[in-house]
Scaffold this motif. Structure first.
Motif, PDB file in Angstrom:
ATOM      1  N   VAL A   1       0.813  -1.246  -0.098  1.00 36.01           N
ATOM      2  CA  VAL A   1       0.047  -0.239   0.377  1.00 36.01           C
ATOM      3  C   VAL A   1       1.083   0.956   0.300  1.00 36.01           C
ATOM      4  O   VAL A   1       0.883   1.999  -0.745  1.00 36.01           O
ATOM      5  CB  VAL A   1      -0.967   0.122   1.075  1.00 36.01           C
ATOM      6  N   ALA A   2       2.117   1.333   0.644  1.00 33.80           N
ATOM      7  CA  ALA A   2       2.550   2.467   0.383  1.00 33.80           C
ATOM      8  C   ALA A   2       3.334   2.336  -0.601  1.00 33.80           C
ATOM      9  O   ALA A   2       3.320   3.920  -1.213  1.00 33.80           O
ATOM     10  CB  ALA A   2       3.699   2.327   1.709  1.00 33.80           C
ATOM     11  N   ALA A   3       4.399   1.653  -1.532  1.00 35.50           N
ATOM     12  CA  ALA A   3       4.094   1.905  -2.586  1.00 35.50           C
ATOM     13  C   ALA A   3       3.740   2.065  -3.292  1.00 35.50           C
ATOM     14  O   ALA A   3       3.741   2.921  -4.453  1.00 35.50           O
ATOM     15  CB  ALA A   3       5.059   0.222  -2.572  1.00 35.50           C
ATOM     16  N   ILE A   4       2.173   1.426  -3.586  1.00 31.39           N
ATOM     17  CA  ILE A   4       1.234   2.288  -4.664  1.00 31.39           C
ATOM     18  C   ILE A   4       1.113   3.879  -4.273  1.00 31.39           C
ATOM     19  O   ILE A   4       0.822   4.676  -5.061  1.00 31.39           O
ATOM     20  CB  ILE A   4       0.086   1.668  -4.467  1.00 31.39           C
ATOM     21  N   ARG A   5       1.042   3.970  -2.616  1.00 30.32           N
ATOM     22  CA  ARG A   5       1.244   5.509  -2.596  1.00 30.32           C
ATOM     23  C   ARG A   5       1.759   6.109  -2.920  1.00 30.32           C
ATOM     24  O   ARG A   5       1.965   7.197  -4.040  1.00 30.32           O
ATOM     25  CB  ARG A   5       0.493   5.913  -1.053  1.00 30.32           C
ATOM     26  N   GLU A   6       3.195   5.644  -2.865  1.00 31.24           N
ATOM     27  CA  GLU A   6       4.399   6.550  -3.861  1.00 31.24           C
ATOM     28  C   GLU A   6       4.437   6.612  -5.085  1.00 31.24           C
ATOM     29  O   GLU A   6       4.365   7.767  -5.758  1.00 31.24           O
ATOM     30  CB  GLU A   6       5.700   6.169  -2.885  1.00 31.24           C
ATOM     31  N   GLN A   7       3.513   5.540  -5.678  1.00 34.35           N
ATOM     32  CA  GLN A   7       3.834   5.960  -6.700  1.00 34.35           C
ATOM     33  C   GLN A   7       2.936   7.054  -7.434  1.00 34.35           C
ATOM     34  O   GLN A   7       2.712   7.580  -8.878  1.00 34.35           O
ATOM     35  CB  GLN A   7       3.031   4.474  -8.094  1.00 34.35           C
ATOM     36  N   VAL A   8       1.170   6.603  -6.507  1.00 26.56           N
ATOM     37  CA  VAL A   8      -0.046   8.017  -7.102  1.00 26.56           C
ATOM     38  C   VAL A   8       0.679   9.004  -6.957  1.00 26.56           C
ATOM     39  O   VAL A   8      -0.039   9.954  -8.047  1.00 26.56           O
ATOM     40  CB  VAL A   8      -1.225   7.120  -6.086  1.00 26.56           C
ATOM     41  N   ALA A   9       1.563   9.645  -5.671  1.00 28.59           N
ATOM     42  CA  ALA A   9       2.367  10.973  -5.397  1.00 28.59           C
ATOM     43  C   ALA A   9       3.197  11.631  -6.371  1.00 28.59           C
ATOM     44  O   ALA A   9       2.437  11.933  -7.379  1.00 28.59           O
ATOM     45  CB  ALA A   9       2.255  10.748  -3.873  1.00 28.59           C
TER      46      ALA A   9
END
Length: 174
Positions: free
Chosen positions: A131-139
């Motif tokens: 989830v943290a990795a996806i948040r970084e990519q979305v940002a």
């Protein structure tokens, strides 16, 4: 003239040459004496040794056969005793095996519960990392899209196209 003397010379040698025959006979006799002295004697000695060796081997084989027959009988008696002992050991092992089986089952159940809890905890940690990795990519995608939008005015169709392109680019970067 030279050819006629050769023909005459060849005709003169057609008779039996007794000197050569005697010389060859003497050489043959000398050869036979040398062979008898240096080859035949040692060869016969080797053959005699071989004959004695074979006779000794036959005697040894006969003794070994008798000894083997005696050992076979001893082995049969020992095998009977071993079978009796094995039956007693099997019965004892069955009783002890039943006790150990119950103990192992209880231990395995406890270990399974511990592993299950450990796996749940690890799954939760991996989920949080994903989830943290996806948040970084979305940002990062949002920042990238925003910078592109600022650069040019887009219609709704162009925005959809631009978003799809950046999503594909982000997928290729991974």
């Amino acid at each position: 003239m030279f050819t006629s003397s050769l023909v005459l010379g060849a005709a003169a040698h057609t008779g039996i040459n007794y000197g050569d025959i005697v010389f060859q006979l003497l050489m043959f006799i000398v050869l036979m004496v040398l062979l008898k002295k240096f080859a035949w004697g040692p060869l016969m000695g080797i053959m005699k040794q071989r004959e004695e060796h074979v006779a000794n081997e036959i005697t040894a084989a006969e003794n070994s056969r008798k000894e083997a027959a005696k050992l076979v009988e001893e082995q049969r008696n020992m095998l009977k005793e071993a079978r009796t002992d094995a039956q007693n050991l099997i019965e004892s092992a069955k009783k002890q095996g039943d006790l150990q089986r119950e103990e192992i089952i209880a231990t395995a159940r406890g270990e399974a519960e511990r592993l299950k809890e450990s796996a749940k905890l690890e799954i939760e940690q991996q989920k949080e990392k994903a989830v943290a990795a996806i948040r970084e990519q979305v940002a990062s995608l949002s920042v990238l899209i925003a910078s592109k939008v600022i650069e040019k005015e887009l219609s709704a169709q162009d925005q959809d196209k631009l978003i799809n392109e950046y999503i594909q680019e982000a997928g290729e970067e991974r």
